[in-house]
Write a protein that holds these residues in place. Structure first.
Motif, PDB file in Angstrom:
ATOM      1  N   GLU A  43     -10.349  43.782  34.881  1.00 28.65           N
ATOM      2  CA  GLU A  43      -9.180  43.138  35.467  1.00 28.65           C
ATOM      3  C   GLU A  43      -9.177  41.659  35.108  1.00 28.65           C
ATOM      4  O   GLU A  43     -10.210  41.077  34.791  1.00 28.65           O
ATOM      5  CB  GLU A  43      -9.163  43.309  36.980  1.00 28.65           C
TER       6      GLU A  43
ATOM      7  N   SER B  96      -1.057  36.999  39.247  1.00 30.66           N
ATOM      8  CA  SER B  96      -1.182  38.403  39.602  1.00 30.66           C
ATOM      9  C   SER B  96      -2.439  38.992  38.975  1.00 30.66           C
ATOM     10  O   SER B  96      -2.823  38.602  37.880  1.00 30.66           O
ATOM     11  CB  SER B  96       0.032  39.197  39.119  1.00 30.66           C
ATOM     12  N   THR B  97      -3.036  39.935  39.667  1.00 31.06           N
ATOM     13  CA  THR B  97      -4.211  40.611  39.146  1.00 31.06           C
ATOM     14  C   THR B  97      -3.762  41.833  38.358  1.00 31.06           C
ATOM     15  O   THR B  97      -3.083  42.706  38.891  1.00 31.06           O
ATOM     16  CB  THR B  97      -5.143  41.044  40.297  1.00 31.06           C
ATOM     17  N   VAL B  98      -4.145  41.881  37.088  1.00 26.92           N
ATOM     18  CA  VAL B  98      -3.802  42.995  36.211  1.00 26.92           C
ATOM     19  C   VAL B  98      -5.074  43.779  35.944  1.00 26.92           C
ATOM     20  O   VAL B  98      -6.084  43.209  35.537  1.00 26.92           O
ATOM     21  CB  VAL B  98      -3.197  42.490  34.879  1.00 26.92           C
ATOM     22  N   GLN B  99      -5.034  45.092  36.200  1.00 30.62           N
ATOM     23  CA  GLN B  99      -6.201  45.937  35.990  1.00 30.62           C
ATOM     24  C   GLN B  99      -6.013  46.757  34.717  1.00 30.62           C
ATOM     25  O   GLN B  99      -4.891  47.121  34.356  1.00 30.62           O
ATOM     26  CB  GLN B  99      -6.415  46.856  37.196  1.00 30.62           C
TER      27      GLN B  99
ATOM     28  N   ASP C 249      -3.656  50.326  37.528  1.00 28.84           N
ATOM     29  CA  ASP C 249      -3.570  50.386  38.982  1.00 28.84           C
ATOM     30  C   ASP C 249      -3.277  48.997  39.534  1.00 28.84           C
ATOM     31  O   ASP C 249      -3.618  47.986  38.926  1.00 28.84           O
ATOM     32  CB  ASP C 249      -4.888  50.920  39.555  1.00 28.84           C
ATOM     33  N   CYS C 250      -2.646  48.932  40.682  1.00 34.50           N
ATOM     34  CA  CYS C 250      -2.342  47.636  41.282  1.00 34.50           C
ATOM     35  C   CYS C 250      -2.874  47.554  42.704  1.00 34.50           C
ATOM     36  O   CYS C 250      -2.331  46.851  43.542  1.00 34.50           O
ATOM     37  CB  CYS C 250      -0.837  47.382  41.243  1.00 34.50           C
TER      38      CYS C 250
ATOM     39  N   GLU D 148      -3.878  44.047  43.794  1.00 33.68           N
ATOM     40  CA  GLU D 148      -2.700  43.200  43.991  1.00 33.68           C
ATOM     41  C   GLU D 148      -2.061  43.494  45.351  1.00 33.68           C
ATOM     42  O   GLU D 148      -1.609  42.577  46.038  1.00 33.68           O
ATOM     43  CB  GLU D 148      -1.689  43.419  42.866  1.00 33.68           C
TER      44      GLU D 148
ATOM     45  N   VAL E 196       5.381  45.185  39.862  1.00 32.21           N
ATOM     46  CA  VAL E 196       4.293  46.089  40.217  1.00 32.21           C
ATOM     47  C   VAL E 196       4.858  47.472  40.532  1.00 32.21           C
ATOM     48  O   VAL E 196       5.700  47.605  41.416  1.00 32.21           O
ATOM     49  CB  VAL E 196       3.510  45.543  41.435  1.00 32.21           C
TER      50      VAL E 196
ATOM     51  N   GLN F 213       0.701  53.061  48.404  1.00 33.07           N
ATOM     52  CA  GLN F 213       0.712  51.606  48.441  1.00 33.07           C
ATOM     53  C   GLN F 213       1.889  51.074  49.242  1.00 33.07           C
ATOM     54  O   GLN F 213       1.766  50.086  49.967  1.00 33.07           O
ATOM     55  CB  GLN F 213       0.715  51.047  47.025  1.00 33.07           C
TER      56      GLN F 213
END
Length: 125
Positions: free
Chosen positions: A6, A12-15, A19-20, A23, A71, A77
């Motif tokens: 990631e 923003s966190t990008v994996q 998957d998010c 985030e 996202v 989620q």
């Protein structure tokens, strides 16, 4: 080149697996951080429920929705975000889950739409 699972891009966190989950957790945490900054209004019993709903929509929900336009949310989620939202609204109204007051009534009292609808509108809009 080093492969990472990631990374952060524009806040923003990008994996790597698409998957998010991280985030989502970060957005929920951002909502609670905003909650901690507004206890004088959100926890005061003298403040009207509709005013608390407006505070929630402008301060807390906007913090939770920030960056969520890109996202792709799963049903799980979306449910996680809605659970956090209703915890905040119940806490603001001084209502416990043991009181067995329906989510519909909580939303109607505070004039807050479902988080799922707002997130989808933000993505489309």
């Amino acid at each position: 080149m080093t492969k990472v699972d990631e990374f952060r891009y524009l806040g923003s966190t990008v994996q790597s697996n698409g998957d998010c989950g991280r985030e989502i957790k970060k957005r929920v945490q951002a909502g609670w951080n905003g909650w901690r900054k507004t206890p004088a209004v959100t926890c005061d019993r003298k403040v009207f429920a509709r005013t608390k709903g407006k505070i929630y929509k402008t301060v807390l929900r906007s913090a939770m929705l920030y960056g969520m336009e890109t996202v792709p949310l799963t049903k799980k989620q979306e449910a996680e975000l809605e659970v956090a939202e209703l915890k905040m609204l119940r806490f603001a109204l001084g209502v416990a889950r043991m009181d067995k007051i329906r989510n519909y009534y909580i939303r109607e009292t505070t004039h807050v739409r479902r988080f799922r609808d707002q997130a989808r509108e933000a993505r489309l809009g």
